[in-house]
Design a protein around this motif. Sequence first.
Motif, PDB file in Angstrom:
ATOM      1  N   ILE A 121       5.272  -0.059   5.533  1.00 24.02           N
ATOM      2  CA  ILE A 121       5.348   1.294   4.976  1.00 24.02           C
ATOM      3  C   ILE A 121       4.268   1.465   3.921  1.00 24.02           C
ATOM      4  O   ILE A 121       3.553   2.468   3.894  1.00 24.02           O
ATOM      5  N   LEU A 122       4.124   0.457   3.064  1.00 22.02           N
ATOM      6  CA  LEU A 122       3.101   0.511   2.013  1.00 22.02           C
ATOM      7  C   LEU A 122       1.703   0.539   2.614  1.00 22.02           C
ATOM      8  O   LEU A 122       0.842   1.316   2.197  1.00 22.02           O
ATOM      9  N   SER A 123       1.470  -0.305   3.590  1.00 27.76           N
ATOM     10  CA  SER A 123       0.164  -0.374   4.232  1.00 27.76           C
ATOM     11  C   SER A 123      -0.193   0.949   4.907  1.00 27.76           C
ATOM     12  O   SER A 123      -1.325   1.430   4.840  1.00 27.76           O
ATOM     13  N   ARG A 124       0.806   1.542   5.558  1.00 23.69           N
ATOM     14  CA  ARG A 124       0.574   2.823   6.229  1.00 23.69           C
ATOM     15  C   ARG A 124       0.244   3.917   5.210  1.00 23.69           C
ATOM     16  O   ARG A 124      -0.642   4.732   5.421  1.00 23.69           O
ATOM     17  N   TYR A 125       0.949   3.904   4.113  1.00 17.14           N
ATOM     18  CA  TYR A 125       0.734   4.943   3.098  1.00 17.14           C
ATOM     19  C   TYR A 125      -0.569   4.736   2.323  1.00 17.14           C
ATOM     20  O   TYR A 125      -1.346   5.674   2.149  1.00 17.14           O
ATOM     21  N   ALA A 126      -0.800   3.511   1.866  1.00 20.17           N
ATOM     22  CA  ALA A 126      -1.945   3.251   0.985  1.00 20.17           C
ATOM     23  C   ALA A 126      -3.270   3.187   1.743  1.00 20.17           C
ATOM     24  O   ALA A 126      -4.304   3.611   1.240  1.00 20.17           O
ATOM     25  N   ARG A 127      -3.241   2.644   2.974  1.00 16.83           N
ATOM     26  CA  ARG A 127      -4.494   2.436   3.713  1.00 16.83           C
ATOM     27  C   ARG A 127      -4.492   3.035   5.111  1.00 16.83           C
ATOM     28  O   ARG A 127      -5.458   2.899   5.853  1.00 16.83           O
ATOM     29  N   ASN A 128      -3.369   3.658   5.487  1.00 22.02           N
ATOM     30  CA  ASN A 128      -3.190   4.197   6.836  1.00 22.02           C
ATOM     31  C   ASN A 128      -3.423   3.115   7.891  1.00 22.02           C
ATOM     32  O   ASN A 128      -4.098   3.317   8.897  1.00 22.02           O
ATOM     33  N   GLU A 129      -2.832   1.939   7.622  1.00 23.40           N
ATOM     34  CA  GLU A 129      -2.951   0.808   8.541  1.00 23.40           C
ATOM     35  C   GLU A 129      -1.565   0.299   8.924  1.00 23.40           C
ATOM     36  O   GLU A 129      -0.595   0.471   8.190  1.00 23.40           O
ATOM     37  N   PHE A 130      -1.499  -0.349  10.078  1.00 25.35           N
ATOM     38  CA  PHE A 130      -0.278  -1.032  10.501  1.00 25.35           C
ATOM     39  C   PHE A 130      -0.699  -2.345  11.141  1.00 25.35           C
ATOM     40  O   PHE A 130      -1.534  -2.372  12.034  1.00 25.35           O
ATOM     41  N   ASN A 131      -0.135  -3.454  10.651  1.00 22.16           N
ATOM     42  CA  ASN A 131      -0.528  -4.774  11.122  1.00 22.16           C
ATOM     43  C   ASN A 131       0.623  -5.416  11.891  1.00 22.16           C
ATOM     44  O   ASN A 131       1.645  -5.780  11.314  1.00 22.16           O
ATOM     45  N   LEU A 132       0.444  -5.566  13.177  1.00 21.61           N
ATOM     46  CA  LEU A 132       1.502  -6.145  14.020  1.00 21.61           C
ATOM     47  C   LEU A 132       1.781  -7.599  13.673  1.00 21.61           C
ATOM     48  O   LEU A 132       2.847  -8.124  13.975  1.00 21.61           O
ATOM     49  N   ASP A 133       0.820  -8.259  13.037  1.00 18.84           N
ATOM     50  CA  ASP A 133       0.981  -9.681  12.692  1.00 18.84           C
ATOM     51  C   ASP A 133       1.327  -9.879  11.216  1.00 18.84           C
ATOM     52  O   ASP A 133       1.053 -10.924  10.638  1.00 18.84           O
ATOM     53  N   SER A 134       1.932  -8.871  10.611  1.00 18.36           N
ATOM     54  CA  SER A 134       2.253  -8.947   9.174  1.00 18.36           C
ATOM     55  C   SER A 134       3.159 -10.131   8.865  1.00 18.36           C
ATOM     56  O   SER A 134       4.131 -10.400   9.554  1.00 18.36           O
ATOM     57  N   LYS A 135       2.799 -10.858   7.808  1.00 14.25           N
ATOM     58  CA  LYS A 135       3.613 -11.988   7.336  1.00 14.25           C
ATOM     59  C   LYS A 135       4.533 -11.529   6.202  1.00 14.25           C
ATOM     60  O   LYS A 135       4.298 -10.517   5.578  1.00 14.25           O
ATOM     61  N   ALA A 136       5.555 -12.323   5.960  1.00 15.38           N
ATOM     62  CA  ALA A 136       6.489 -11.983   4.880  1.00 15.38           C
ATOM     63  C   ALA A 136       5.760 -11.967   3.540  1.00 15.38           C
ATOM     64  O   ALA A 136       4.899 -12.797   3.269  1.00 15.38           O
ATOM     65  N   THR A 137       6.110 -11.003   2.717  1.00 18.89           N
ATOM     66  CA  THR A 137       5.521 -10.909   1.381  1.00 18.89           C
ATOM     67  C   THR A 137       6.051 -12.035   0.503  1.00 18.89           C
ATOM     68  O   THR A 137       7.247 -12.311   0.494  1.00 18.89           O
ATOM     69  N   ILE A 138       5.158 -12.694  -0.202  1.00 21.28           N
ATOM     70  CA  ILE A 138       5.554 -13.761  -1.123  1.00 21.28           C
ATOM     71  C   ILE A 138       5.434 -13.221  -2.539  1.00 21.28           C
ATOM     72  O   ILE A 138       4.341 -12.894  -2.989  1.00 21.28           O
ATOM     73  N   GLY A 139       6.549 -13.152  -3.232  1.00 22.51           N
ATOM     74  CA  GLY A 139       6.523 -12.621  -4.590  1.00 22.51           C
ATOM     75  C   GLY A 139       6.346 -11.120  -4.593  1.00 22.51           C
ATOM     76  O   GLY A 139       7.146 -10.410  -4.034  1.00 22.51           O
ATOM     77  N   VAL A 140       5.241 -10.646  -5.184  1.00 19.13           N
ATOM     78  CA  VAL A 140       5.019  -9.211  -5.328  1.00 19.13           C
ATOM     79  C   VAL A 140       3.566  -8.858  -5.028  1.00 19.13           C
ATOM     80  O   VAL A 140       2.656  -9.577  -5.427  1.00 19.13           O
ATOM     81  N   GLU A 141       3.369  -7.766  -4.305  1.00 21.12           N
ATOM     82  CA  GLU A 141       2.035  -7.228  -4.093  1.00 21.12           C
ATOM     83  C   GLU A 141       2.072  -5.756  -4.472  1.00 21.12           C
ATOM     84  O   GLU A 141       3.144  -5.152  -4.491  1.00 21.12           O
ATOM     85  N   PHE A 142       0.915  -5.183  -4.785  1.00 16.72           N
ATOM     86  CA  PHE A 142       0.930  -3.745  -4.994  1.00 16.72           C
ATOM     87  C   PHE A 142      -0.350  -3.084  -4.516  1.00 16.72           C
ATOM     88  O   PHE A 142      -1.393  -3.726  -4.402  1.00 16.72           O
TER      89      PHE A 142
END
Length: 226
Positions: free
Chosen positions: A34-55
């Motif tokens: 959701i964040l990737s789509r909103y911030a960069r208009n991207e969707f990554n089918l191979d997305s890995k689990a978030t470790i800690g925090v990203e922004f």
Amino acid sequence: MASGGGGYGDASQKVDYVFKVVLIGDSAVGKSQILSRYARNEFNLDSKATIGVEFQTRTMIIHHKSVKAQIWDTAGQERYRAVTSAYYRGAVGAMLVYDITKRQTFDHIPRWLEELRAHADKNIVIILIGNKTDLEDQRAVPTEDAKEFAEKEGLFFLETSALESTNVEEAFLTVLTEIFNIVNKKNLVADEDQANVNPGSLAGKKIVIPGPAQVIPEKNRMCCRS
């Protein structure tokens, strides 16, 4: 209503407000997508689990003002819970995300909401998001169940698909516009008191909002049954 949306390459733009928004919910419900789509208009089918925090950040125009959304993506795994709780502080908006195909992720929402309310400002603007509407044939959480919960708790509600880019923009715009409106209502009074001390002191600052919590719009355009 908000006027216009922000672009994806707007780093040089003058910023009037910075609003911190946190994404929370179980692991693998699609928060990072959701964040990737909103911030960069991207969707990554191979997305890995978030470790800690990203922004990520993205700047939008709301009522002719430049609003930078600083969106924090918190890991949903239990072992990071103690770490991410600190990141609720200063947040003025929260997106509470579950997966419409996994009932357990919805059943955990009350616990996430309890934690959010324990660590965040009591007037934080919250939207409940049912993600992965592209998997309608696997739906395990009826829209009505989520809508009923949102109304009971005083939350906004939308269903989204990060994959198909459905309602992602509207979800962020709903939260950011509500924060903007609350801040500006308060500023009508606060600015009179502060004008002689430090004019423009709110510009570019993270805003902690006093005032009433949000309510569900009467005309529930927030629902997105396809």
